[in-house]
Design an enzyme around this catalytic site. Structure first.
Site, PDB file in Angstrom:
ATOM      1  N   ASP A 204       0.858  -1.183   0.000  1.00 42.14           N
ATOM      2  CA  ASP A 204       0.000   0.000   0.000  1.00 42.14           C
ATOM      3  C   ASP A 204       0.897   1.237   0.000  1.00 42.14           C
ATOM      4  O   ASP A 204       2.123   1.115  -0.066  1.00 42.14           O
ATOM      5  CB  ASP A 204      -0.922  -0.001   1.232  1.00 42.14           C
ATOM      6  CG  ASP A 204      -0.165   0.183   2.550  1.00 42.14           C
ATOM      7  OD1 ASP A 204       1.072   0.279   2.528  1.00 42.14           O
ATOM      8  OD2 ASP A 204      -0.824   0.254   3.596  1.00 42.14           O
ATOM      9  N   ASP A 206       1.387   4.806   2.344  1.00 45.66           N
ATOM     10  CA  ASP A 206       0.970   5.403   3.615  1.00 45.66           C
ATOM     11  C   ASP A 206       1.390   6.870   3.684  1.00 45.66           C
ATOM     12  O   ASP A 206       2.522   7.207   3.343  1.00 45.66           O
ATOM     13  CB  ASP A 206       1.633   4.652   4.784  1.00 45.66           C
ATOM     14  CG  ASP A 206       1.472   3.142   4.703  1.00 45.66           C
ATOM     15  OD1 ASP A 206       0.389   2.655   5.063  1.00 45.66           O
ATOM     16  OD2 ASP A 206       2.413   2.456   4.254  1.00 45.66           O
ATOM     17  N   ASP A 349      -3.267   4.321   2.829  1.00 45.64           N
ATOM     18  CA  ASP A 349      -3.587   4.653   4.218  1.00 45.64           C
ATOM     19  C   ASP A 349      -3.246   6.111   4.483  1.00 45.64           C
ATOM     20  O   ASP A 349      -2.147   6.553   4.176  1.00 45.64           O
ATOM     21  CB  ASP A 349      -2.774   3.787   5.202  1.00 45.64           C
ATOM     22  CG  ASP A 349      -3.302   2.369   5.305  1.00 45.64           C
ATOM     23  OD1 ASP A 349      -4.478   2.145   4.951  1.00 45.64           O
ATOM     24  OD2 ASP A 349      -2.540   1.489   5.741  1.00 45.64           O
TER      25      ASP A 349
HETATM   26  P1  GTP Z   1       4.214  -2.435   3.014  1.00 45.46           P
HETATM   27  O1  GTP Z   1       2.990  -1.596   3.027  1.00 45.46           O
HETATM   28  O2  GTP Z   1       3.908  -3.885   2.834  1.00 45.46           O
HETATM   29  O3  GTP Z   1       5.243  -1.961   2.068  1.00 45.46           O
HETATM   30  O4  GTP Z   1       4.916  -2.344   4.462  1.00 45.46           O
HETATM   31  P2  GTP Z   1       4.737  -1.205   5.542  1.00 45.46           P
HETATM   32  O5  GTP Z   1       5.905  -1.265   6.446  1.00 45.46           O
HETATM   33  O6  GTP Z   1       4.426   0.110   4.920  1.00 45.46           O
HETATM   34  O7  GTP Z   1       3.488  -1.737   6.374  1.00 45.46           O
HETATM   35  P3  GTP Z   1       2.079  -1.075   6.699  1.00 45.46           P
HETATM   36  O8  GTP Z   1       1.595  -0.204   5.617  1.00 45.46           O
HETATM   37  O9  GTP Z   1       1.190  -2.195   7.096  1.00 45.46           O
HETATM   38  O10 GTP Z   1       2.332  -0.232   8.002  1.00 45.46           O
HETATM   39  C1  GTP Z   1       3.171   0.903   8.048  1.00 45.46           C
HETATM   40  C2  GTP Z   1       3.482   1.253   9.458  1.00 45.46           C
HETATM   41  O11 GTP Z   1       2.322   1.691  10.121  1.00 45.46           O
HETATM   42  C3  GTP Z   1       4.018   0.069  10.265  1.00 45.46           C
HETATM   43  O12 GTP Z   1       5.118   0.508  10.999  1.00 45.46           O
HETATM   44  C4  GTP Z   1       2.923  -0.290  11.213  1.00 45.46           C
HETATM   45  O13 GTP Z   1       3.444  -0.688  12.452  1.00 45.46           O
HETATM   46  C5  GTP Z   1       2.167   1.011  11.342  1.00 45.46           C
HETATM   47  N1  GTP Z   1       0.743   0.751  11.554  1.00 45.46           N
HETATM   48  C6  GTP Z   1      -0.100   0.062  10.775  1.00 45.46           C
HETATM   49  N2  GTP Z   1      -1.333   0.029  11.312  1.00 45.46           N
HETATM   50  C7  GTP Z   1      -1.258   0.712  12.456  1.00 45.46           C
HETATM   51  C8  GTP Z   1      -2.199   1.058  13.473  1.00 45.46           C
HETATM   52  O14 GTP Z   1      -3.365   0.682  13.436  1.00 45.46           O
HETATM   53  N3  GTP Z   1      -1.754   1.839  14.497  1.00 45.46           N
HETATM   54  C9  GTP Z   1      -0.459   2.265  14.572  1.00 45.46           C
HETATM   55  N4  GTP Z   1      -0.073   3.017  15.593  1.00 45.46           N
HETATM   56  N5  GTP Z   1       0.449   1.946  13.641  1.00 45.46           N
HETATM   57  C10 GTP Z   1       0.059   1.178  12.609  1.00 45.46           C
HETATM   58 MN    MN Z   2       2.663   0.402   3.803  1.00 43.18          MN
HETATM   59 MN    MN Z   3      -0.442   0.738   5.589  1.00 42.83          MN
END
Ligand code: GTP
Ligand code: MN
Ligand code: MN
Length: 425
Positions: A204, A206, A349
């Site tokens: 995704d 973020d 996100d």
């Molecule tokens: P990919 O999207 O697969 O590339 O990996 P990513 O590291 O970006 O993972 P992800 O998008 O799932 O999450 C990004 C960061 O947001 C991670 O460090 C998670 O720990 C954090 N995160 C995700 N969901 C939540 C949540 O509900 N609350 C909090 N506080 N942090 C979150």
């Molecule tokens: Mn991500």
């Molecule tokens: Mn995410």
């Protein structure tokens, strides 16, 4: 044997947040094996086991060179009995029997396929698996009642499981920026998550949004979402957050200790039209060409008659060439929607934070998940502090510690600063 094999001579600290963990490292064969077992444990809702495998993998990722023999691992932290056994097997035989068995098991394959549907977690997937549902097609034919997220997840299954590339993330960023600035000039948008850590692809994209004047960010998310929706950029969104709840459901709810930021889980509709312009994926320079796409029969202009007279430009087109573009068009061509099309679905996100909490939110949302977990564990066990994406609390001095940068938070925690590119634990 070759020199330089005494790899464990330098002591390696035991918390991942004390180490530099780059994206590219020297022990991929070992960490891939351990990741399968971690994933399997997580899918079986055995969190503790999952964390143990993740910690072992993260240790190997931080080593300065390739491990060639188990004797090199003596004295290293984070390697439990089970992980060590798997590592030894891979070093000696090239593969681990347990990993192979896991990877090819019906249950693991089915759980991966089902949790690969947006809106489906391990619990639901496990229930379906035990009913004989092993893949999205089984589910489609099962007649199960799905929620809105799951219906969308099923509809865009293939493309949501296609990695999002950096150029696509940048293009989404430009759209988010336009949306945010349209409703709140002066707001700041930061790419977080895996892309901030230097990943070239992600599941995704973020973003963290804030405004230097504390308070101006309140209620921002619903406005941003409305703008995006009116412009036809959203296929799905679920917004949560205080102001949203206030405006939609009356009085504010008691604030929980958990994440209280305004958040939006969404699926964007990103144009992938190729109109002769060029974008290079990979290492070359990247240029983006905004073009008008109101000739696309799928655009919002059919359903939103105002958009043509709107002062905002129409959806931007991302032009991608090369391997990824071919993959995208293959998936889009085979999609269950109305034939080949010139846009793809991308998971996005969005998080809004007050300016005073920005550094904590940035640190908390940059990841990796294990790095975050290790930071919080370090804070509690080594410093008697509580770290969240909102604040850092010192339990001995009984006070919150302020910070306006990630560097300050690491300093409060008594840790060497680790830049985002080295947080790939
Ligand atoms: P990919 O999207 O697969 O590339 O990996 P990513 O590291 O970006 O993972 P992800 O998008 O799932 O999450 C990004 C960061 O947001 C991670 O460090 C998670 O720990 C954090 N995160 C995700 N969901 C939540 C949540 O509900 N609350 C909090 N506080 N942090 C979150
Ligand atoms: Mn991500
Ligand atoms: Mn995410």
């Amino acid at each position: 044997e070759k020199p330089g094999l005494e790899l464990a001579v330098v002591s390696v600290p035991s918390y991942a947040c004390q180490r530099h963990t780059p994206l590219l490292h020297h022990n991929t064969i070992l960490t891939d094996a351990l990741s399968i077992l971690a994933e399997n444990a997580e899918l079986s809702e055995n969190e503790g086991r999952g964390v143990a495998f993740r910690r072992a993998a993260a240790l190997l990722k931080s080593l300065p060179q390739e491990v060639r023999g188990a004797e090199q691992l003596r004295g290293l932290p984070c390697l439990g009995e089970h992980s060590l056994r798997v590592i030894k097997e891979v070093l000696e035989d090239g593969v681990s029997h347990e990993v192979e068995t896991t990877m090819h098991s019906e249950q693991f394959k089915a759980m991966k396929a089902l949790t690969g549907i947006f809106g489906v977690g391990a619990k639901t997937a496990d229930r379906w698996f035990r009913e004989g549902i092993h893949n999205p097609s089984n589910l489609q034919r099962s007649g199960h009642t799905l929620n809105r997220a799951q219906r969308i997840g099923l509809k865009y299954y293939d493309e949501l499981n296609l990695p999002v590339t950096k150029p696509e993330a940048v293009a989404i960023g430009q759209i988010v920026e336009r949306a945010v600035h349209a409703v709140l000039p002066g707001a700041e948008i930061t790419l977080i998550g895996g892309f901030r850590r230097g990943k070239q692809t992600g599941h995704d994209v973020d973003f963290l949004i804030t405004h230097p004047d504390e308070g101006r960010e309140e209620g921002l998310m619903p406005k941003v979402v409305s703008w995006l929706e009116a412009q036809g950029f959203l296929l799905y969104q679920k917004t949560t957050g205080n102001s949203y709840l206030e405006s939609k459901e009356g009085p504010a709810r008691p604030a929980s200790n958990m994440d209280r930021f305004e958040r939006c889980f969404s699926i964007f509709r990103l144009s992938t039209d190729n109109e002769g312009r060029e974008i290079q994926t990979g290492d070359g320079p990247q240029t983006y060409s905004p073009t008008l796409t109101n000739t696309d029969p799928h655009t919002h202009s059919d359903t939103h008659p105002h958009s043509k007279t709107d002062s905002h430009p129409l959806p931007q087109t991302l032009v991608v060439v090369g391997d990824h573009a071919q993959k995208v068009s293959r998936v889009l061509g085979h999609s269950q929607c109305s034939g080949p099309r010139s846009w793809r679905a991308v998971r996005v996100d969005l998080v809004v934070s007050p300016y005073s909490q920005f550094a904590f939110a940035l640190l908390g949302w940059t990841g990796s998940k294990l790095f975050e977990r290790e930071l919080r564990r370090w804070a509690v066990h080594e410093k008697a502090m509580t770290l969240s994406s909102h604040a850092l609390y010192d339990r001995k001095r009984m006070q919150y510690l302020r910070a306006s940068s990630e560097e300050e938070i690491f300093a409060h925690l008594g840790l060497e600063y680790i830049p985002p590119c080295d947080r790939n634990a």
